[in-house]
Enzyme design. Structure first.
Site, short mmCIF file in Angstrom:
data_model
loop_
_atom_site.label_atom_id
_atom_site.label_comp_id
_atom_site.label_asym_id
_atom_site.label_seq_id
_atom_site.Cartn_x
_atom_site.Cartn_y
_atom_site.Cartn_z
N ASN A 110 -37.21 14.57 -17.68
CA ASN A 110 -35.90 14.36 -18.18
C ASN A 110 -35.64 15.12 -19.38
OD1 ASN A 110 -33.32 13.13 -19.19
ND2 ASN A 110 -34.48 11.12 -19.66
N TRP A 111 -35.14 16.30 -19.26
CA TRP A 111 -34.85 17.17 -20.42
C TRP A 111 -33.75 16.87 -21.45
CZ3 TRP A 111 -34.63 22.62 -17.46
CH2 TRP A 111 -35.98 22.87 -16.85
N LYS A 112 -33.02 15.71 -21.23
CA LYS A 112 -31.99 15.02 -22.10
C LYS A 112 -31.17 16.20 -22.70
CE LYS A 112 -35.38 11.45 -23.24
NZ LYS A 112 -35.82 10.28 -24.06
N HIS B 32 -30.59 4.89 -18.08
CA HIS B 32 -31.56 5.34 -19.12
C HIS B 32 -31.12 4.36 -20.15
CE1 HIS B 32 -33.75 7.36 -22.17
NE2 HIS B 32 -34.47 7.94 -21.13
N GLU C 142 -30.88 5.06 -23.14
CA GLU C 142 -29.94 5.69 -24.19
C GLU C 142 -28.74 5.50 -23.81
OE1 GLU C 142 -32.19 9.42 -24.12
OE2 GLU C 142 -33.90 8.45 -25.17
N GLU D 190 -39.28 2.12 -18.57
CA GLU D 190 -39.33 2.65 -19.66
C GLU D 190 -39.23 1.72 -20.73
OE1 GLU D 190 -38.66 7.07 -18.97
OE2 GLU D 190 -36.57 6.28 -19.53
N GLY E 182 -39.90 8.22 -26.76
CA GLY E 182 -39.93 9.37 -27.85
C GLY E 182 -40.70 8.88 -29.15
N SER F 82 -43.19 8.16 -23.72
CA SER F 82 -44.44 9.00 -24.46
C SER F 82 -45.51 9.25 -23.43
CB SER F 82 -44.67 8.06 -25.68
OG SER F 82 -43.74 7.88 -26.61
N GLY G 208 -40.03 12.51 -20.80
CA GLY G 208 -38.84 13.25 -21.67
C GLY G 208 -39.52 14.38 -22.54
N GLY G 209 -40.22 14.10 -23.75
CA GLY G 209 -40.55 15.14 -24.56
C GLY G 209 -41.34 16.25 -23.98
P1 PGA Z 1 -40.46 10.47 -23.69
O1 PGA Z 1 -38.97 10.02 -22.97
O2 PGA Z 1 -41.53 11.00 -22.72
O3 PGA Z 1 -39.96 11.43 -24.80
O4 PGA Z 1 -40.90 9.14 -24.50
C1 PGA Z 1 -38.98 9.33 -22.00
C2 PGA Z 1 -37.68 9.20 -21.22
O5 PGA Z 1 -36.80 8.70 -22.18
O6 PGA Z 1 -37.30 9.35 -20.02
#
Ligand code: PGA
Length: 241
Positions: free
Chosen positions: A8-10, A91, A93, A158, A164, A202, A223-224
């Site tokens: 997930n490159w956001k 998600h 967010e 998640e 994050g 994470s 994500g990251g």
């Molecule tokens: P993260 O994000 O790996 O940076 O914690 C995961 C996500 O939000 O899908």
């Protein structure tokens, strides 16, 4: 079932950077399924860079409507047109910052399925909800409200506090929650073949092997660490074929 490692490159990077990252993944010979979900403006370039590779492409959200007067929105068929075959929905967010309800996520999942996209529906509790021991209630409610009838996509667990933050859930917490989600999905979607349940929050090369070895973990939503080809591929290397 093969595990799925999804990136997930956001909201990151330029089109040139996204294409370069995609090229670095192009020859990946992972034994698992691989997916990257760039921002919508980068989708077509990433899909072109990954043409002929085993890495699939997805969006990060879609409208619940097929077309029309929806300023700023992107429909599921537009994502498909740009080269996507998957879409992340609900998600945390988006649930938090865009006030997306379970009912809206469900409508988006129906729109995605109608357009031929495979939805990844995200669920997860906040830290306060877990501290209050309510994580199963919260996730159960999200599943009941967000999964449409006949759902045949992927669920991503998640925990909001793990996203994050560098704090991933413990293996025991993940094992318990995935077993719960697995049984809930079977109850809610009878007749549907096994649904993959990804863990996200994470995930990094140092904890991937432990998390991906757990029963009922069908892969990871990253994500990251998905923004670095070497880290993403190291996570993929820990996945079950
Ligand atoms: P993260 O994000 O790996 O940076 O914690 C995961 C996500 O939000 O899908």
């Amino acid at each position: 079932m093969r595990q799925l490692i999804a990136g997930n490159w956001k909201m990151n990077g330029t089109t040139a950077e996204a294409a370069a990252l995609a090229r670095a993944l192009h020859t990946a010979a992972a034994g698992c399924d691989l997916l990257v979900c760039p921002p919508a403006t980068q989708l077509a370039a990433v899909a072109a860079a990954l043409a002929g590779s085993a890495v699939q492409v997805g969006g990060q959200d879609c409208s619940e409507s097929p077309c029309g007067a929806r300023t700023g929105d992107i429909s599921a068929s537009m994502l498909r047109d740009a080269g996507a075959s998957w879409v992340i929905l609900g998600h945390s967010e988006r649930r938090a910052e865009h006030h997306e309800s379970d009912a809206l996520v469900r409508s988006k999942a129906l729109a995605a399925m109608a357009a031929g996209l495979m939805p990844i529906i995200c669920v997860g509790e906040t830290e306060a909800q877990r501290d209050a021991g309510r994580q199963m209630d919260v996730v159960g409610t999200q599943l009941r409200g967000s999964l449409p009838d006949g759902f045949a996509g992927v669920v991503a667990y998640e925990p909001v506090w793990a996203i994050g933050s560098g704090k991933s859930a413990t293996q025991a917490d993940v094992e318990a929650m995935h077993a719960f989600i697995d049984s809930e999905v079977r109850r809610l979607c009878p007749g549907v073949e096994a649904v993959r349940v990804l863990y996200g929050g994470s995930v990094k090369p140092s904890n991937a092997a432990g998390l991906l070895a757990l029963p009922d973990v069908g892969g990871a939503l990253v994500g990251g660490a998905s923004l670095q080809a070497d880290e993403f591929l190291a996570i993929a290397a820990a996945a079950r074929a």
